[in-house]
Design a protein around this motif. Sequence first.
Motif, PDB file in Angstrom:
ATOM      1  N   SER A  16      51.070  43.364  46.768  1.00 52.60           N
ATOM      2  CA  SER A  16      49.906  43.301  45.882  1.00 52.60           C
ATOM      3  C   SER A  16      50.081  42.216  44.840  1.00 52.60           C
ATOM      4  O   SER A  16      51.194  41.874  44.438  1.00 52.60           O
ATOM      5  N   ARG A  17      48.948  41.673  44.386  1.00 55.17           N
ATOM      6  CA  ARG A  17      48.878  40.693  43.310  1.00 55.17           C
ATOM      7  C   ARG A  17      47.679  41.000  42.435  1.00 55.17           C
ATOM      8  O   ARG A  17      46.725  41.657  42.888  1.00 55.17           O
ATOM      9  N   LEU A  18      47.698  40.524  41.207  1.00 52.76           N
ATOM     10  CA  LEU A  18      46.539  40.634  40.336  1.00 52.76           C
ATOM     11  C   LEU A  18      45.707  39.359  40.436  1.00 52.76           C
ATOM     12  O   LEU A  18      46.260  38.258  40.535  1.00 52.76           O
ATOM     13  N   ALA A  19      44.410  39.508  40.441  1.00 52.53           N
ATOM     14  CA  ALA A  19      43.486  38.374  40.356  1.00 52.53           C
ATOM     15  C   ALA A  19      42.877  38.373  38.955  1.00 52.53           C
ATOM     16  O   ALA A  19      42.402  39.412  38.466  1.00 52.53           O
ATOM     17  N   VAL A  20      42.892  37.223  38.304  1.00 52.47           N
ATOM     18  CA  VAL A  20      42.341  37.063  36.962  1.00 52.47           C
ATOM     19  C   VAL A  20      41.164  36.110  37.061  1.00 52.47           C
ATOM     20  O   VAL A  20      41.300  34.996  37.591  1.00 52.47           O
ATOM     21  N   GLY A  21      40.006  36.526  36.571  1.00 53.69           N
ATOM     22  CA  GLY A  21      38.842  35.658  36.706  1.00 53.69           C
ATOM     23  C   GLY A  21      37.643  36.137  35.925  1.00 53.69           C
ATOM     24  O   GLY A  21      37.771  36.772  34.871  1.00 53.69           O
ATOM     25  N   LEU A  22      36.469  35.823  36.467  1.00 59.13           N
ATOM     26  CA  LEU A  22      35.193  36.122  35.813  1.00 59.13           C
ATOM     27  C   LEU A  22      34.319  36.927  36.763  1.00 59.13           C
ATOM     28  O   LEU A  22      34.237  36.627  37.958  1.00 59.13           O
ATOM     29  N   LEU A  30      44.567  42.036  44.615  1.00 56.65           N
ATOM     30  CA  LEU A  30      44.649  41.610  46.009  1.00 56.65           C
ATOM     31  C   LEU A  30      45.749  42.419  46.692  1.00 56.65           C
ATOM     32  O   LEU A  30      46.885  42.470  46.197  1.00 56.65           O
ATOM     33  N   ALA A  31      45.410  43.063  47.793  1.00 55.26           N
ATOM     34  CA  ALA A  31      46.385  43.850  48.562  1.00 55.26           C
ATOM     35  C   ALA A  31      46.506  43.264  49.965  1.00 55.26           C
ATOM     36  O   ALA A  31      45.485  42.947  50.614  1.00 55.26           O
ATOM     37  N   TYR A  32      47.732  43.100  50.442  1.00 56.10           N
ATOM     38  CA  TYR A  32      47.959  42.562  51.791  1.00 56.10           C
ATOM     39  C   TYR A  32      48.129  43.742  52.746  1.00 56.10           C
ATOM     40  O   TYR A  32      49.170  44.402  52.784  1.00 56.10           O
ATOM     41  N   ALA A  33      47.074  44.004  53.507  1.00 57.34           N
ATOM     42  CA  ALA A  33      47.068  45.165  54.394  1.00 57.34           C
ATOM     43  C   ALA A  33      46.555  44.750  55.765  1.00 57.34           C
ATOM     44  O   ALA A  33      45.522  44.066  55.869  1.00 57.34           O
ATOM     45  N   ASP A  34      47.289  45.160  56.780  1.00 57.35           N
ATOM     46  CA  ASP A  34      46.905  44.881  58.164  1.00 57.35           C
ATOM     47  C   ASP A  34      46.662  43.382  58.374  1.00 57.35           C
ATOM     48  O   ASP A  34      45.635  42.954  58.921  1.00 57.35           O
ATOM     49  N   ILE A  87      42.924  41.837  50.985  1.00 60.63           N
ATOM     50  CA  ILE A  87      41.643  42.453  50.631  1.00 60.63           C
ATOM     51  C   ILE A  87      41.552  42.578  49.115  1.00 60.63           C
ATOM     52  O   ILE A  87      42.552  42.784  48.427  1.00 60.63           O
ATOM     53  N   HIS A  88      40.348  42.412  48.613  1.00 61.72           N
ATOM     54  CA  HIS A  88      40.100  42.492  47.178  1.00 61.72           C
ATOM     55  C   HIS A  88      39.723  43.931  46.813  1.00 61.72           C
ATOM     56  O   HIS A  88      38.783  44.496  47.386  1.00 61.72           O
ATOM     57  N   LEU A  89      40.437  44.500  45.859  1.00 60.33           N
ATOM     58  CA  LEU A  89      40.206  45.886  45.450  1.00 60.33           C
ATOM     59  C   LEU A  89      39.889  45.950  43.961  1.00 60.33           C
ATOM     60  O   LEU A  89      40.520  45.257  43.162  1.00 60.33           O
ATOM     61  N   ASP A  90      38.922  46.790  43.620  1.00 55.74           N
ATOM     62  CA  ASP A  90      38.526  46.955  42.225  1.00 55.74           C
ATOM     63  C   ASP A  90      38.756  48.408  41.803  1.00 55.74           C
ATOM     64  O   ASP A  90      37.965  49.291  42.153  1.00 55.74           O
ATOM     65  N   PRO A  91      39.836  48.698  41.053  1.00 57.51           N
ATOM     66  CA  PRO A  91      40.112  50.086  40.675  1.00 57.51           C
ATOM     67  C   PRO A  91      39.171  50.603  39.602  1.00 57.51           C
ATOM     68  O   PRO A  91      39.114  51.815  39.374  1.00 57.51           O
ATOM     69  N   THR A  92      38.450  49.712  38.929  1.00 57.67           N
ATOM     70  CA  THR A  92      37.474  50.168  37.931  1.00 57.67           C
ATOM     71  C   THR A  92      36.204  50.647  38.614  1.00 57.67           C
ATOM     72  O   THR A  92      35.587  51.626  38.191  1.00 57.67           O
ATOM     73  N   GLU A  93      35.815  49.956  39.698  1.00 58.69           N
ATOM     74  CA  GLU A  93      34.636  50.393  40.458  1.00 58.69           C
ATOM     75  C   GLU A  93      35.020  51.311  41.609  1.00 58.69           C
ATOM     76  O   GLU A  93      34.177  52.028  42.137  1.00 58.69           O
TER      77      GLU A  93
END
Length: 541
Positions: free
Chosen positions: A455-461, A482-486, A490-496
């Motif tokens: 996993s990585r964090l994406a910082v943006g707008l 960002l999670a590396y799966a399969d 994939i981009h994941l939003d834990p707030t939404e």
Amino acid sequence: MGWSIACIAVVACFFVGCDIPKRPPLSPEDVADLSPPSTSDSGTEDAVGIDGNPSTVRNEVPIDPFSEDWESWDLFFVRGQAVGYNHVVAEGKDGDKVSYRLDNSLYVNQGKARTLQRLIQTSSETRSGSMLEFESKLFVGPVLTTTRGQLEGANFLIETVRGSTKKTKSIAWSPANRGLVAIEQSLRTKPLTEENEVRTMRLLLPGQFEVATAKLRCSGKASVPLMDQSLAELIEINYEVQVDGQPASYLTFWTDDNGAIVRTFSPGINLLSYRTDEATVKAAFADTEGVVEMPIDGIIERPGDAVRVAMTAAPTAASARTGKEVSLQPVPGQWIRDMGDGSFQLLISRKQEQDLKKFETVELEPAAGDTRSNHFVDSGANLVKRYADAALVKRKLTNTEAAIELAQTVKRLIINRKSPGGLVRASEVANDGAGDVTGRSVLLAAMLRARKIPSRLAVGLKYQPPADEKSNPRLVYYVWVLAYADNQWIHLDPTEGGVASADRIALATTDLAGGGNEYESFVPFFNAIGRMDLRVLRAQY
């Protein structure tokens, strides 16, 4: 407003690098020189007031004891536009202690972007004005610097933390030194009213946390415009503060007859402040939420459903004049096309794209830092592992399904704390049960790593639609994962709570394994936001 006299300029200069002129306007030629005037014919050093009598110099050792609670609100303006506020609460506690709390917020423009700089300080003093301890949190957008100080014998021990970097220092401390709110507390207990009267004191300077010499000189009565443009007869005071061996800074402020500060002018940043009330301050910033925000042209009608969004990014007119380039990098799920004239086309997509001619993409392979536990993404912490295991217990899921389930778990269990908190450890977010967009994302990244998913964090707008018919869309600071799966990112939003829609631009990604320099990953973010104009071309749902 005693704290804000110093920290208005300190917070602003931290970001914009301003130089404060030595002579504030609205003052006689000799006022900014705070040494008492001497007789021209005798050459003596005796201080002489305007009426020929010696002026009075008061050293605040000690100030009168704290006698009653007080609270103040101030609104900041630059060229007629409200740009921030200051809120101070002073409360007597049981026994001999007094607590002070300040919330100083200033919105600073970077090109068309606006960044919130917020200084939150608390301090504890004796009723006679001797400081015991303090804590300061300085937010510059999402970047947090925390400073704490504690009186230990004849020294003040000060610790500053930014990211995982910690620095300490010890400064010699005299019982005669005053605390962070010394100026206004001094004026409230002993108003400065006589023309040419001078008052000096040694105090701890907010923001720098060094002992400084403060000098105040009364210029007498002045007719001064207030926030509603009415005129008031107030007492004008010129203020100089200087850390030993450093240039002095100057401000002018005006008080009523009781010593309460009504108006302040900071010439270096052309900033005016007026004493007001809570309702007026909140009304001025009712439409402001994000720590960083900027305008965008065009509409994404259903941002939460967007799977493909095309945009353009072009340098602002100011950036083009100064040769500052727009720098955007492709990331997984985001394609960039350099148009050759300083502008870019962007495609943000959650689809499997193919044959995107002239668009640049990146094949990002998971690195060791994307799987390891570190200071912030502490995936080895027991509570983080229990959260991750409980979410997926006895369920046969693909890595993609597991990653989405973990994002939904964070949304369900962690309360959304809208106020910014800077970088915080995943285990602390789990323990508190609350976090902002950054904290929630750090926790999700840790939970993914606890389940062996890189996993990585994406910082943006992120796109924010208009609040009503009178407002415009904007982009706000946002963090997701960002999670590396399969075999794909994939981009994941834990707030939404799920897969992140295509309503956002990633300006940087990070594994937060900075070894004390974690906030360096935010540099591309800050460089980009002030240099570009963004426009939505089209969106698909």
